[in-house]
Every structure is written in structure tokens, then in C-alpha cells.
Write a protein that holds these residues in place. Structure first.
Motif, PDB file in Angstrom:
ATOM      1  N   UNK A 278      -6.234  13.892   0.608  1.00  0.00           N
ATOM      2  CA  UNK A 278      -7.682  13.773   0.815  1.00  0.00           C
ATOM      3  C   UNK A 278      -8.380  15.127   0.649  1.00  0.00           C
TER       4      UNK A 278
ATOM      5  N   UNK B 197       0.825  -1.209   0.000  1.00  0.00           N
ATOM      6  CA  UNK B 197       0.000   0.000   0.000  1.00  0.00           C
ATOM      7  C   UNK B 197       0.857   1.256   0.000  1.00  0.00           C
ATOM      8  N   UNK B 198       0.425   2.267  -0.746  1.00  0.00           N
ATOM      9  CA  UNK B 198       1.057   3.573  -0.571  1.00  0.00           C
ATOM     10  C   UNK B 198       0.646   4.140   0.788  1.00  0.00           C
ATOM     11  N   UNK B 199       1.332   5.155   1.231  1.00  0.00           N
ATOM     12  CA  UNK B 199       1.018   5.757   2.527  1.00  0.00           C
ATOM     13  C   UNK B 199      -0.343   6.439   2.503  1.00  0.00           C
ATOM     14  N   UNK B 200      -1.207   6.067   3.441  1.00  0.00           N
ATOM     15  CA  UNK B 200      -2.517   6.724   3.534  1.00  0.00           C
ATOM     16  C   UNK B 200      -2.365   8.197   3.873  1.00  0.00           C
TER      17      UNK B 200
ATOM     18  N   UNK C   5      -1.973  10.576   0.906  1.00  0.00           N
ATOM     19  CA  UNK C   5      -3.072  10.803  -0.040  1.00  0.00           C
ATOM     20  C   UNK C   5      -3.626  12.196   0.234  1.00  0.00           C
TER      21      UNK C   5
ATOM     22  N   UNK D 258      -2.764   5.007  -8.778  1.00  0.00           N
ATOM     23  CA  UNK D 258      -2.857   4.475  -7.412  1.00  0.00           C
ATOM     24  C   UNK D 258      -1.718   4.951  -6.519  1.00  0.00           C
ATOM     25  N   UNK D 259      -0.537   5.046  -7.058  1.00  0.00           N
ATOM     26  CA  UNK D 259       0.608   5.404  -6.218  1.00  0.00           C
ATOM     27  C   UNK D 259       0.864   6.905  -6.185  1.00  0.00           C
TER      28      UNK D 259
ATOM     29  N   UNK E 191      -4.403   8.207  -5.630  1.00  0.00           N
ATOM     30  CA  UNK E 191      -5.122   7.396  -4.634  1.00  0.00           C
ATOM     31  C   UNK E 191      -5.585   6.081  -5.240  1.00  0.00           C
ATOM     32  N   UNK E 192      -5.317   4.961  -4.553  1.00  0.00           N
ATOM     33  CA  UNK E 192      -5.696   3.649  -5.076  1.00  0.00           C
ATOM     34  C   UNK E 192      -7.208   3.401  -5.069  1.00  0.00           C
ATOM     35  N   UNK E 193      -7.910   3.971  -4.084  1.00  0.00           N
ATOM     36  CA  UNK E 193      -9.347   3.696  -3.930  1.00  0.00           C
ATOM     37  C   UNK E 193     -10.177   4.157  -5.114  1.00  0.00           C
ATOM     38  N   UNK E 194      -9.622   5.075  -5.922  1.00  0.00           N
ATOM     39  CA  UNK E 194     -10.347   5.528  -7.116  1.00  0.00           C
ATOM     40  C   UNK E 194     -10.278   4.495  -8.230  1.00  0.00           C
ATOM     41  N   UNK E 195      -9.413   3.480  -8.078  1.00  0.00           N
ATOM     42  CA  UNK E 195      -9.245   2.415  -9.082  1.00  0.00           C
ATOM     43  C   UNK E 195      -9.147   3.007 -10.486  1.00  0.00           C
TER      44      UNK E 195
ATOM     45  N   UNK F  80      -8.572  16.046  -3.081  1.00  0.00           N
ATOM     46  CA  UNK F  80      -9.509  15.176  -3.801  1.00  0.00           C
ATOM     47  C   UNK F  80     -10.947  15.497  -3.385  1.00  0.00           C
TER      48      UNK F  80
END
Lengths: 392, 392
Positions: free
Chosen positions: A44, A36-39, A42, A234-235, A238-242, A47
Motif C-alpha cells: 500500500x 484473495x491474495x493477502x491484503x 499489498x 492482481x496477485x 493489487x487486485x483492486x486496480x483491476x 502504491x
């Protein structure tokens, strides 16, 4: 029930994930096992603001069906970055948006591979690629990876003597090894691809995470119409956006579109709009520099600690970017034993075996340095040494 | 370039989409050709508020990687709805989140089909299913659809005499025909599935859009462990979030997870969180009733106009829900000619051919009534009549 599944399902590699999940749920365990990249890195806030504007300005469009190819302004942004950062003559027509770059692995295997077809890849290679390709029942042609790229003689022999539909590689800060191709290795691989008519499928999930900020030359620069680049937000966002993309010649894109449409019609449109808004209102280079500088500090710390604490017992790679260090264990220590001893000491590492299509990796581990803070890295390395000593 | 693509790509059906796209870009054309829900009925305000809360409360989690199975609270919500609305004993373990229900078509074909394996389906059948399945090179076993379900004798013969890995059907307000299975047809199909050990793959993208609000009995109720239900938020919340689900027995879920993980790791996590927040803070039933009542008015208007204007020349279905009417043309009029004449009159319809795996549909058209207002439906039907008369 006696369900009958397709033959391809028997080719799925044994998954290590169950074990990993059991570990990752425990907050007392310091984990270097994931990817995982660092939360914390991100953006936030940025975004959230981009999301607010997208929903306010054209919410009902962003929430409606869209086209298979992906949001044109986002594809134009990506193409422009290839032109400006890498000097590649990319256009939006050659870019397609996918649900994270893992989807490229599935869709490219789907359009290229008949059962039994050859697929070149690095050894060790990315676990997710092995999982995705395996379901298409290929003949894997692994090429040993050195600190400067795939072994050149082995690669040449493989590309010339075997009929590989494509060679899959990660030239920048590879997962799992952290190594990168030298300039010469890029040129060699690219020219070989063109000469032998083999697609070079270049996964560049980590290229932006160069510690020195320098853009490395893509293999596609040499491979030209035999080069495909897979990219990911993702890196760097943000990964959650796929959200990832493919950059490939038009003839390949035409087949890719058929596979993508039948796979899921199109990628998440809201995410695409958010990303585009975010990217065009943020200084991405500055954000990426910030992420890379934290990862660089983590990587140095972890590397130095390995050298200090294990005093030569662990031979490790020296990444110039990305998220992973690869370490080779001394004779007599098995990676799975070290994994299990580690869990007892509340530190998790990833054993090397799942990164090989043939038997291998029993003497190696992958360490992730992007998703732990400096204190965790320091404490985790001490725990790993205790586990290591117990395996002796 | 002489690229070599996999054999499966030659099985992709000819796409009608290029023609459709050319048409859909023209704002002067009234289109009944697509399959979009009404943009005006998407609750942009509610989704915007849900998004705001998700990003504010746990933005960095929503933007990070997540698990392949999908967001547990969302899966629990779905399972509960099956228990309460349909009396099915669903649990979250049997539910998986996908990128819109189209992805189920790809992944289920992937886990079940070897080349040459039988796949039962309705004729006419959903275009997207034909596209997805075709890439797995099955032997299609089409069963003619009547106004009350698949022809029962034909279905029985197919299920008993052919070895189908699964039968794919849309019991509620089918795409393209708008027809639904009678209660007897559901029972018959479900019991046959169990008796013959054939999976019944029930695509329920439209079930919530019943004009009378009544929950129809799922085939799975009879098929039990041979029943799979595919669901979607695209028609009841928003398609741009690309969020659907599969509800299947655990043994099938285990294989599904392997295919899903290798296909794209996991579905968009932000979307899943937004949906869960939205669904648990909104009266979904009330929202769905509002959508269905608009669609019902549109459907009645379109149906009445067909009867009035064409005076028996078009034989049409009488949907009790969903988004589509299917109309059969009189002898001598070809659907493609009508499509082309329609475009000249600035109205677009979908010819029947792409909904058949064998030759068929030349005498039929699909009309979408969810994405046009009443004025557009009235004007569009007059234009279609002009086009129709030109084809005579």
C-alpha cells in the motif's frame, strides 16, 4: 414483469456465490473458500507513493480518456518481462491491457466462439472461466487434470478428434487444484496446439508465485502463433486496480481490440499509470519473492496439517506455488455436506462441484492458503476435522 | 495464420477510428472530431486529495478484490441523487457500478439480445452503441431523430409493429446531434415503452451538462419498470476513472450481475472509493455548473460562427447542453471529402456516416465544442470554411 432475456443467460452455471457471500461476511468464520491474495502483502505504501507522483506530474492526463490498447509504457514493461524472464520474443504490439484477466475470458470467448463451438478445458477448471465461456454457449470438452498436467492421451484425443476453438488451461499452480504442468506436458500441449491448429489459451495468473522463484516454460514457447498468454497484476501487485493483460499474435489482437473497444472503450487509465510508475520504481522481484515465501510457509503448514490431522483420509495436491490446495474426500463424504458442516464449525471451504462443467467434484474441496495467517490455518484445520468427523 | 473467429466479428462496423487517431496525434490540427470533456475542467486537485485520503485511511481494502455490484456507499449516493434531482424512487439495490457507461451497452446487449432480435435506436445514433450492439447481431430498427426527439409517428410504428428487445436513446443533449427530447417526446416514448412492453434504455451521459442547470424529466419516469437509465461520471468528474452505473429494475439487475461478473468480476475498487470520497466532500453541483457554463460559451461561439461564416450553407442544431453540434451540409458536399479537406487545413471534424446503421450521414458532420478553447474554436471555424470552399 415478463422481461425477455437472451437465450445465452440460461447457460449461466448455477452460482455458488450467494452461499459464499453469506459466509464471508461473518468475521468469526475462518475462510479458506475465497481466492484473495493477502491484503497484508499489498504494498500500500509503495502504491500510494506511485499514485501521488502520477497525480502530481500528469494528473489531468491520467484522468482523461485514453486509448483502447492500453498505456504504451506499461505494455512495453510487460513485453520486456516476457523477453527477459521467459525468452519469448514479445513486443508491446502483442500486449493489450484489460480490467483484470477475467476480462480476457469474456473477450476471447467473444471473438472466437459461435454457439456450439468446442472449448477444451481442464477438469477441474477455473470457475470464472466456466462462467465466462458458458454465456457463449460452447460445447465444453473437459480433459481430466493430473498432478503433472492434463491427461496426455485424453488431451491428444480431444485436440485431434474434436474441433476446439481453443484449449484453456492454467499450467502454473492451477486454480483450483494447485498443480502444475510438467516440462513434458508443456511441450506436448504446445506442439499439439500447433499441429492441430488449436489456440492454447494459457492463463498465467499465478506463474510469478513459484515458491522456488523459477520461471516455468510457457506453453506458448512451443505453441508459438497458436499461443495466447493471459497475465494479471492482481496477485503480484493489487487486485483492486483491476489490471491484467493479454499477450497474443497481432491478428488476434486486431479482433481483440474491436471487442475491447465495444466492451468498455479502454481500461482504467489512472490505474495503468500508477502501475507503471510503481513497477518502474520498485524491485518487483523482491516484492514477489516476499509474497511467495509467505504463501509457501502457509501452503506447507496447511499441507502438513492435512496430512497430520486427517491421516490419509484427505488426499491432497502438493503445490509448488500459487494460492490453492485441492483435497479429495474419502468415499461417503459429500463436499457440500462438508461445506455445511464446516460453516457450523466456523470454517469455510470451497466444494469441488462448481469447477466442473459436467457432474463432478462432489468428492473434492478447494482450500485457499494465501489469505489466512498461520494461526488461522492451524485453528481452521482443527475445525475442519471436527466438521469432517460429523459428516462420517 | 488461418485463425477462425466467431461469426459475430463480421458484424463489427467499419471503424473510422484509425483515421481519427492519425489526426488526433498531430498537435497542429485543431480537432472538433473527438468526444473528450475538457481536461482543464477536471478537478485534478480535488481528486488528488480524495485519493490521498482513501489510500491513507483504507488503502489495503481499496486495493483488494471487491464485489460485483459495486461499492455500496457510492451506489447509495447515486440512488439519492435520482430521488432528489429527478423524483425517481431509486434504491442502491437498483444501481450497479460499471467501467464507464460504454460497458452498459455491452452487458445489456448481452443479457437481452439473441441474434436477429430487434433493437430500436435513434438515427443518427451514438457510434459506441452501434459498435457494441453490432457484435450481438441484432436487427437494427433506426428511428429518425428530429430536434425534439425521435419522429413520433415513426417511433410509434416501430414500437408497435416491430418486436424490439429495447429502444436505445439519449434524451438529453444527444451524441452526435446535440438535440434533446421535448417534454412531450419523453412522455410519449415512456408510455409507448410501457404499453408495448419494450425496454426504454436511456443513456444519460450528458444530462447534468444542461446549460440552464434544469433537470429534464427522465423517460423512465413514464416507462417505470420498462425504463433503464445509464449514467456516467466521465463528463462530470473524470473519464480516466472509468466509472459509470446502471439503474434498472431488480429482475434485470439479477441478470446484469451474472453478465458483469463473468465479464470482469467487478469495477475498479480504488476508483469507486476515490469517487465516493470526492463526491461527498465536494460541491458537485457547483463543479457541474462551472463545467456547463464553459461548454455553453463554447457552444454559443461555435454556433454563432457557423451561422456567421457559413451564412446558411450549414444547417445546425441548437443544443441546450452537452458537448456536440450537428451540422447538415448543402447538396453536393460529401462529409468524407470535407473531413479530408479539413485535415489539409489542419482542422478535424467527424463525418456523419458512422452514426447510422443504414446508409446515411454523408451530408452531415459532428462538431465537438467541449475540448477546445475559444481561440481554437474561432480559428478552427475559419479553417473549416476554407476546407468547405475547396469542396465546392
Amino acid at each position: 414483469m415478463p422481461y425477455h432475456f437472451a437465450d445465452r443467460m440460461a447457460y449461466a452455471p448455477e452460482s455458488f456465490l450467494g452461499t459464499l457471500f453469506a459466509v464471508s461476511g461473518d468475521p468469526d468464520i475462518i475462510s479458506f473458500a475465497g481466492g484473495l491474495p493477502s491484503s497484508e502483502l499489498i504494498d500500500t505504501k509503495g502504491i500510494t507513493e506511485a499514485t501521488r507522483v502520477v497525480l502530481e506530474e500528469d494528473g489531468s492526463e491520467a484522468l482523461q480518456y485514453s486509448t483502447t490498447d492500453g498505456y504504451l509504457p506499461l505494455r512495453e514493461y510487460i513485453a520486456k518481462r516476457y523477453r527477459q524472464r521467459y525468452g519469448l520474443s514479445a513486443t508491446a504490439d502483442e500486449i493489450r491491457i484489460v480490467n483484470g484477466s477475467q476480462q480476457n475470458l469474456d473477450l476471447l470467448a467473444k471473438i472466437f466462439l459461435n454457439p456450439g463451438d468446442g472449448v477444451g478445458l481442464e477438469a477441474p477448471g477455473y470457475l470464472g472461466s466456466i462462467e465466462a465461456f458458458s454465456l457463449y454457449q460452447p460445447t465444453f470438452c473437459p480433459v481430466p487434470l493430473t498432478e503433472t498436467g492434463p491427461d496426455p492421451n485424453f488431451l491428444e484425443k480431444t485436440m485431434r478428434e474434436k474441433t476446439c476453438r481453443f484449449f484453456y488451461g492454467i499450467p502454473n499452480f492451477q486454480n483450483p487444484s494447485g498443480t502444475s504442468y510438467s516440462d513434458e506436458a508443456r511441450r506436448h500441449a504446445g506442439l499439439l496446439a500447433r499441429e492441430t491448429g488449436t489456440i492454447f489459451y494459457e492463463d498465467d495468473a499465478f506463474g510469478e508465485l513459484a515458491f522456488d522463484g523459477r520461471a516455468r516454460i510457457p506453453v506458448k514457447k512451443y505453441a508459438r502463433e497458436y499461443g495466447i498468454i493471459s497475465g494479471s497484476f492482481s496477485k503480484i501487485v493489487a487486485p483492486g486496480l483491476r489490471c491484467g493483460w493479454i499477450y497474443a499474435p497481432s491478428e488476434i489482437i486486431a479482433q481483440f481490440d474491436i471487442a475491447k473497444q465495444s466492451a468498455d472503450l479502454h481500461s482504467n487509465f489512472l490505474s495503468q499509470k500508477i502501475l507503471h510508475r510503481y513497477l518502474t520504481t520498485t524491485d518487483l522481484d523482491q516484492h514477489v519473492r516476499r509474497v511467495a515465501s509467505v504463501y509457501e510457509r502457509n501452503c506447507r503448514l496447511m499441507g502438513d496439517l492435512i496430512d497430520d490431522i486427517f491421516g490419509g483420509d484427505l488426499i491432497r495436491t502438493h503445490p509448488e506455488g500459487g494460492m490453492f490446495i485441492w483435497a479429495t474426500l474419502p468415499k461417503g463424504i459429500d463436499a457440500r455436506d462438508l461445506f455445511e458442516a464446516g460453516v457450523k464449525e466456523q470454517v469455510a471451504i470451497m466444494p469441488g462441484m462448481p469447477f466442473y462443467v459436467e457432474d463432478g467434484g462432489h468428492d473434492a474441496i478447494r482450500l485457499n492458503f494465501s489469505n489466512a495467517c498461520e494461526d488461522e490455518i492451524s485453528e481452521g484445520m482443527i475445525r475442519l476435522k471436527t466438521a469432517f468427523d460429523r459428516c462420517r
